[in-house]
Design a protein around this motif. Structure first.
Motif, PDB file in Angstrom:
ATOM      1  N   ARG A   1       0.812  -1.210   0.000  1.00 44.74           N
ATOM      2  CA  ARG A   1       0.000   0.000   0.000  1.00 44.74           C
ATOM      3  C   ARG A   1       0.849   1.265   0.000  1.00 44.74           C
ATOM      4  O   ARG A   1       0.471   2.276  -0.591  1.00 44.74           O
ATOM      5  CB  ARG A   1      -0.926   0.016   1.216  1.00 44.74           C
ATOM      6  CG  ARG A   1      -2.090  -0.942   1.174  1.00 44.74           C
ATOM      7  CD  ARG A   1      -2.952  -0.849  -0.048  1.00 44.74           C
ATOM      8  NE  ARG A   1      -3.256   0.502  -0.471  1.00 44.74           N
ATOM      9  CZ  ARG A   1      -3.908   0.811  -1.590  1.00 44.74           C
ATOM     10  NH1 ARG A   1      -4.301  -0.163  -2.404  1.00 44.74           N
ATOM     11  NH2 ARG A   1      -4.177   2.052  -1.912  1.00 44.74           N
TER      12      ARG A   1
ATOM     13  N   ASP B   1      -0.083   4.528  -2.133  1.00 44.60           N
ATOM     14  CA  ASP B   1      -0.731   5.596  -1.368  1.00 44.60           C
ATOM     15  C   ASP B   1       0.111   6.857  -1.264  1.00 44.60           C
ATOM     16  O   ASP B   1      -0.249   7.791  -0.544  1.00 44.60           O
ATOM     17  CB  ASP B   1      -1.074   5.103   0.043  1.00 44.60           C
ATOM     18  CG  ASP B   1      -2.204   4.086   0.032  1.00 44.60           C
ATOM     19  OD1 ASP B   1      -2.912   4.007  -0.989  1.00 44.60           O
ATOM     20  OD2 ASP B   1      -2.365   3.369   1.037  1.00 44.60           O
TER      21      ASP B   1
ATOM     22  N   LEU C   1      -5.784   9.366  -5.348  1.00 47.25           N
ATOM     23  CA  LEU C   1      -5.393  10.256  -4.250  1.00 47.25           C
ATOM     24  C   LEU C   1      -5.805  11.696  -4.513  1.00 47.25           C
ATOM     25  O   LEU C   1      -5.350  12.606  -3.817  1.00 47.25           O
ATOM     26  CB  LEU C   1      -3.873  10.180  -4.045  1.00 47.25           C
ATOM     27  CG  LEU C   1      -3.306   8.780  -3.821  1.00 47.25           C
ATOM     28  CD1 LEU C   1      -1.789   8.838  -3.657  1.00 47.25           C
ATOM     29  CD2 LEU C   1      -3.950   8.111  -2.615  1.00 47.25           C
TER      30      LEU C   1
END
Length: 328
Positions: free
Chosen positions: A274, A278, A307
């Motif tokens: 992740r 991210d 994002l």
């Protein structure tokens, strides 16, 4: 070896603008002929962006207070939305009505509960196509080249059933404009795949349309008016046009080289996670996850970003093909 991609993008970053504001994880974006945009929003529903740029949120609620996490979305003829729920442990596809009602479309297929569900689309015949990227828990365990447990579900008059499996992190899937093929992005297998589509909804042999190289992890896809496929890549913030022969043209890129190499090293080592997805590493774009053609003449491209808090926009060098929901 994957074919080489033109090194210089067709579109400069300075030519990218943004519409809407205050969105939360607008992973999937749709455009309609009335000039509006529709995007998944992790506040629990769909955000609609009007032509003046104002955004309005339509929320739904799952039973027992379970958070609704729409990933892929589809627009229906009825003015409602289908939502693929990327839940923490369970998924499913739900229909969100304009009054906020949420109805179940499918939660179980072939005797199993749907895991976190990635994407949903409707084809010209009204059939519903659903993708599940992996059955691994957590899902990051499938961010590897050697994991292939993703699958595709078809829902039609005969019910819901799995029609393809063994895929390398199944992401967006769309029926081609001529109705002959189902195209599927396999994100961490790094390829664009297609299946021949039969009259009864069953699929033919699996074919590889394109393989992608360093830093390209295909997520979203759309068709242009010439029949080529446009894919978006997470991590490297790329938009690539794929020809029928598998040739690749780089349309747009906002890649941070250090971030791409960090993610690439982890991918090769089987440790991609992740943290690599991210991190907002581009100059302007925030992990491109989907693309929709819209606007006058379908010459505007809209980008959903994992994002981001707005939709990125640029003028396309070619027109898009009208999506099924274009006039709905």
């Amino acid at each position: 070896m994957p074919p080489s991609v033109d090194e210089r993008p067709c579109i400069a970053l300075d030519d990218v603008a943004f519409v809407g504001q205050g969105l939360v994880r607008p992973e999937c974006v749709l455009a309609t002929a009335d000039g509006r945009l529709h995007t998944a929003d992790w506040r629990g529903g769909v955000a609609t962006i009007d032509r003046d740029g104002s955004a309005h949120l339509l929320r739904g609620e799952l039973p027992a207070g379970r958070p609704l996490r729409p990933n892929g979305i589809a627009r229906t003829r009825r003015g409602s939305y289908l939502l693929a729920d990327l839940g923490e442990a369970l998924g499913g596809v739900y229909e969100l009505w304009p009054d906020g009602r949420l109805e179940t479309i499918v939660e179980r297929v072939d005797g199993i509960d749907l895991p976190p569900t990635n994407f949903v689309a409707i084809d010209a015949r009204g059939r519903i196509w659903i993708t599940v990227s992996t059955t691994r828990v957590p899902r990051a365990l499938a961010y590897r080249a050697d994991v292939a447990d993703g699958f595709v579900v078809l829902v039609d008059d005969a019910g819901a059933r799995i029609v393809a499996d063994g895929l390398g992190y199944t992401n967006e899937a769309l029926v081609s404009p001529d109705g002959r093929w189902l195209y599927v992005n396999e994100t961490f297998a790094r390829r664009l795949t297609r299946f021949g589509l039969h009259e009864d909804g069953s699929l033919g042999a699996r074919e590889t349309v394109a393989r992608f190289g360093t830093g390209t992890y295909p997520d979203g896809l759309a068709f242009d008016a010439g029949g080529d496929v446009w894919i978006t890549s997470i991590v490297s913030n790329r938009v690539i046009r794929v020809g029928a022969d598998g040739s690749q043209t780089l349309i747009l890129e906002d890649a941070d080289e250090a971030h791409v190499q960090w993610a690439e090293a982890a991918y090769e080592a089987g440790t991609l996670g992740r943290a690599h997805l991210d991190k907002r590493a581009g100059q302007r774009l925030a992990n491109i996850s989907s693309l929709a053609f819209g606007g006058a003449g379908l010459r505007t491209a809209y980008l959903g970003c994992l994002l981001g808090d707005a939709i990125a926009v640029f003028r396309s060098p070619v027109a898009g093909h009208p999506p099924v929901h274009w006039t709905w």
